[in-house]
Design a protein around this motif. Structure first.
Motif, PDB file in Angstrom:
ATOM      1  N   PRO A   7       3.764  -0.386   8.104  1.00  0.00           N
ATOM      2  CA  PRO A   7       3.271  -0.123   6.742  1.00  0.00           C
ATOM      3  C   PRO A   7       4.111   0.908   5.991  1.00  0.00           C
ATOM      4  CG  PRO A   7       1.452  -0.191   8.295  1.00  0.00           C
ATOM      5  CD  PRO A   7       2.706  -0.210   9.114  1.00  0.00           C
ATOM      6  N   GLU A   8       4.561   1.936   6.694  1.00  0.00           N
ATOM      7  CA  GLU A   8       5.425   2.961   6.118  1.00  0.00           C
ATOM      8  C   GLU A   8       6.446   3.369   7.170  1.00  0.00           C
ATOM      9  OE1 GLU A   8       5.504   4.100   3.077  1.00  0.00           O
ATOM     10  OE2 GLU A   8       3.695   3.081   2.333  1.00  0.00           O
ATOM     11  N   GLY A  10       8.745   5.598   9.595  1.00  0.00           N
ATOM     12  CA  GLY A  10       8.440   6.876  10.229  1.00  0.00           C
ATOM     13  C   GLY A  10       8.746   6.864  11.704  1.00  0.00           C
ATOM     14  N   ALA A  14       4.423   4.872  13.460  1.00  0.00           N
ATOM     15  CA  ALA A  14       4.441   3.978  12.293  1.00  0.00           C
ATOM     16  C   ALA A  14       4.261   2.518  12.681  1.00  0.00           C
ATOM     17  CB  ALA A  14       5.750   4.151  11.521  1.00  0.00           C
ATOM     18  N   GLY A  49      13.205   2.925   8.564  1.00  0.00           N
ATOM     19  CA  GLY A  49      13.506   2.561   7.185  1.00  0.00           C
ATOM     20  C   GLY A  49      14.971   2.435   6.862  1.00  0.00           C
TER      21      GLY A  49
END
Length: 329
Positions: A7-8, A10, A14, A49
C-alpha cells in the motif's frame, strides 16, 4: 485470491497479505496456481519504492514462482492444465495465482521438489544469460563471482564448474566461503578482510579474471577493471554499491576488455523466451543429472513475507529464501 501488496513503500512491514482479484490469462499466457515464490533483491527495492514493475506487469512483487497450470489463455500450445511448472516473472510471484507468458515457463526439473523449483528461474536465467550468452565463459577460463553465497552466486559457481572453468568468489566471512568451496569454488576471498584484486592476482600468477560477474556496481567498478585479464569481460547485474562510478577507459583499452550491464525484468518477451529456452536446453539437463542443484536457505509462509525480507536484508542467508503459499501444504 490473496497476494502480498505494498500500500505504501517502506520497510518489511509495508508488505501486506490481502485479498485481491484473480488474474486472467491473456493471449499467449497461462494461469499458474502458485505453490512457492522466491525473494530477490529486486523485491526489496520494489517494496522500498525504487523499482516499479514494467508497464503491464503485475503490481505485486515476485520475479519467479513454481506451481501448477490451472488455465490456458488463447493461443497457448505445448502446456496443459495440471502441468507442474516454474516460471520467470516480471512481477506477481507473491500471490496465490499469476498469469505468465508461456515462453517464460519451464517444466520442474527431474528430481526437484515442486516448491523448491521456485529457486531456479531467476538465478538460472540471470547467470546463463550473462556469464555464458553475453560474457561467453569458456572451459579453462577463470571467473570471479561477487556475492558467491547469494542465490545468484551459488548458481554461478555450480554452472561455471560444470563447464570446466576455474572459479573465484568473494563472500563475507569463513562460513559463507566454506559453503562456496563445497559448491566448487577454487579461490576464496573474504571481501571484508582481503583485497580481491590482489588475491586474484596472486592466485592467477598475475593474469586476472577472464569473466567477472558483479552485483555491486559503482563501488567495485575500478577494482573490477583492474582485476580483469587481457580480453576480460565484466558483466554488471546489480547496483548494491551505487550506480555512478569512474571508468578507466585506458585500462580497458590496454586489456582489450569489455564491460556489459544488463537487467532481466524489463526485457521484451521474445528476449526472455530465448533466455528461458537456452536455460532449458543447457541448464535443465545438469540439474536432472545432479551436477547443479538449487540452494535454499529457508522457507517462510508467504503471508509472512516481511520476515523473509528481513532475512535477505540481513545478508545472513546462503542461497535462496522461499515463500510458500497455502497450496504448498
Amino acid at each position: 485470491m490473496h497476494a502480498i501488496t505494498i500500500p505504501e513503500p517502506g520497510g518489511p512491514e509495508a508488505l501486506v497479505w490481502a485479498e485481491v482479484p484473480d488474474p486472467v490469462p491473456g493471449e499467449g499466457e497461462v494461469l499458474v496456481e502458485v505453490v512457492s515464490s522466491a525473494v530477490n533483491r529486486a523485491d526489496v527495492l520494489q517494496r522500498q519504492g525504487f523499482y516499479n514493475p514494467p508497464p503491464g506487469a503485475s503490481p505485486y512483487p515476485g520475479l519467479e514462482c513454481a506451481g501448477r497450470v490451472v488455465a490456458l489463455g488463447p493461443g497457448v500450445t505445448g502446456w496443459s492444465v495440471g502441468d507442474e511448472v516454474c516460471a520467470l516473472l516480471a512481477g506477481g510471484g507473491y500471490a496465490e495465482k499469476v498469469a505468465v507468458p508461456s515462453g517464460q515457463l519451464l517444466p520442474v526439473p527431474a528430481g526437484v521438489d515442486l516448491a523448491v523449483a521456485a529457486a531456479l528461474p531467476e538465478v538460472t536465467a540471470t547467470v546463463w544469460s550473462n556469464v555464458f550468452m553475453v560474457a561467453h565463459l569458456r572451459p579453462g577460463e577463470t571467473v570471479l563471482i561477487h556475492g558467491g553465497s547469494s542465490g545468484i552466486g551459488t548458481m554461478a559457481i555450480q554452472l561455471a564448474k560444470a563447464v570446466g572453468a576455474r572459479v573465484a568468489v568473494t563472500a563475507g566471512g569463513p562460513e559463507k566461503l566454506a559453503r562456496c568451496k563445497e559448491l566448487g569454488a577454487d579461490i576464496l576471498i573474504d571481501y571484508r578482510e582481503q583485497d580481491f584484486v590482489e588475491e586474484l592476482r596472486q592466485a592467477t600468477d598475475g593474469a586476472g579474471a577472464d569473466v567477472i560477474l558483479d552485483i555491486v556496481g559503482a563501488a567495485y567498478l575500478d577494482r573490477n577493471v583492474r582485476a580483469l585479464a587481457v580480453n576480460g569481460r565484466l558483466a554488471i547485474i546489480g547496483l548494491q554499491g551505487g550506480a555512478k562510478g569512474e571508468l578507466n577507459l585506458g585500462a580497458l583499452l590496454t586489456k582489450r576488455a569489455a564491460v556489459t550491464a544488463t537487467s532481466l525484468r524489463g526485457r521484451p518477451l521474445a528476449e526472455k523466451a530465448a533466455i528461458i529456452a537456452a536455460v532449458r536446453e543447457h541448464v535443465w539437463p545438469l540439474i536432472a543429472e545432479g551436477v547443479v542443484r538449487p540452494i535454499v536457505d529457508r522457507t517462510v509462509p508467504m503471508a509472512n513475507a516481511a520476515e523473509a525480507h528481513r532475512v535477505l536484508e540481513s545478508s545472513t542467508h546462503i542461497g535462496k529464501v522461499l515463500l510458500l503459499t497455502p497450496a504448498a501444504t
